[in-house]
Design a protein around this motif. Structure first.
Motif, short mmCIF file in Angstrom:
data_model
loop_
_atom_site.label_atom_id
_atom_site.label_comp_id
_atom_site.label_asym_id
_atom_site.label_seq_id
_atom_site.Cartn_x
_atom_site.Cartn_y
_atom_site.Cartn_z
N THR A 161 -3.84 0.19 5.22
CA THR A 161 -3.94 1.65 5.35
C THR A 161 -4.95 1.98 6.42
O THR A 161 -6.06 1.44 6.42
N LEU A 190 0.01 4.46 1.11
CA LEU A 190 -0.15 5.34 2.25
C LEU A 190 -0.53 4.54 3.47
O LEU A 190 -1.54 3.89 3.51
N PRO A 191 0.25 4.64 4.54
CA PRO A 191 -0.13 3.93 5.74
C PRO A 191 -1.30 4.57 6.49
O PRO A 191 -2.04 3.89 7.16
N THR A 192 -1.50 5.88 6.39
CA THR A 192 -2.58 6.57 7.08
C THR A 192 -3.24 7.57 6.16
O THR A 192 -2.57 8.31 5.47
N LEU A 201 0.84 -1.17 0.00
CA LEU A 201 0.00 0.00 0.00
C LEU A 201 0.88 1.23 0.00
O LEU A 201 1.94 1.28 0.58
N ILE A 253 -8.22 4.74 -1.31
CA ILE A 253 -7.13 3.96 -0.74
C ILE A 253 -6.50 3.17 -1.86
O ILE A 253 -7.20 2.50 -2.63
#
Lengths: 111, 116
Positions: A105, A8-10, A6, A21
């Motif tokens: 995410t 973006l983690p957040t 992924l 996402i």
């Protein structure tokens, strides 16, 4: 090795906004993809799936897009609600029926 | 419809001890999966059963982990002896058919294992 990951983690969004996402995969043999939602203290919950012969699939407030050219898929959540706050995973199957999960995410929805 | 049941929900043990987890899948589901989810990571498949036969256990550390599904229904996962790096949530899932055939997986709440 081949993996699912992924970008973006957040992801933080305001209530009512649309969320996107993203997920990148590198196994060109993958032919089945699933998005899961995991709330704290619970197991992952199936959201939507897509097969490699499709580019887009829609569910209730969610849409999954698959771009096989760049090995990328995304989950779009329309009108994001506080109840959508969770960790979202994409998972792929590549014929062996063993799903491989990405890192996840974390989606945070602010009221 | 009852979901996937797991017990215990939490377990704390010391390294080198043994531990067992139990899973009761959704009635009628032929496929059962055990996953290990380390904090901050996605679930990693340990073993997949089709009825009472093993479909794949290539990612199961067989020197210390074992799993069985004797009657094709309930399943147990055992760790003996446990190591610190085994601290994780152990998830059980079941599906009517294998996931790659479009079988939606239903997950249990997991067992959170802490090895001290």
């Amino acid at each position: 090795g081949e993996s699912v990951g992924l970008h973006l983690p957040t992801l933080s969004v305001q209530e009512g906004d649309n969320s996107i996402i993203n997920c990148a995969y590198s196994n060109s043999a993958s032919d089945y993809f699933i998005w899961y939602k995991q709330e704290s203290g619970k197991g992952p919950q199936f959201i939507i799936d897509i097969r490699s012969n499709m580019d887009k699939r829609q569910g209730q407030r969610v849409t999954v897009l698959l771009n096989k050219t760049v090995k990328h898929l995304s989950l779009q959540i329309a009108a994001t609600q506080p109840g959508d706050s969770a960790v979202y995973f994409c998972a792929e199957n590549a014929g062996s029926y063993i799903p491989t999960f990405g890192r996840g995410t974390s989606l945070i929805v602010h009221p | 419809e009852a979901g996937v049941a797991q017990s215990p929900r939490y377990k704390i043990i010391e390294k080198r001890q043994s531990v067992a987890f139990w899973c009761n899948p959704i009635s009628g589901h032929a496929t059962l999966y055990w996953y290990q989810q380390i904090l901050g990571q996605g679930p990693k498949l340990l073993i997949q059963f089709q009825n009472n036969g093993v479909v794949d256990d290539s990612q199961l550390p067989k020197d210390r982990f074992s799993a069985e599904r004797l009657k094709g229904v309930d399943s147990t996962l055992k760790i003996q002896p446990a190591k610190l790096e085994d601290s994780a949530v152990y998830l059980c899932a079941s599906s009517l058919v294998a996931s790659g055939n479009g079988g939606e997986q239903f997950f249990g709440p997991g067992t959170r294992l802490t090895v001290l």
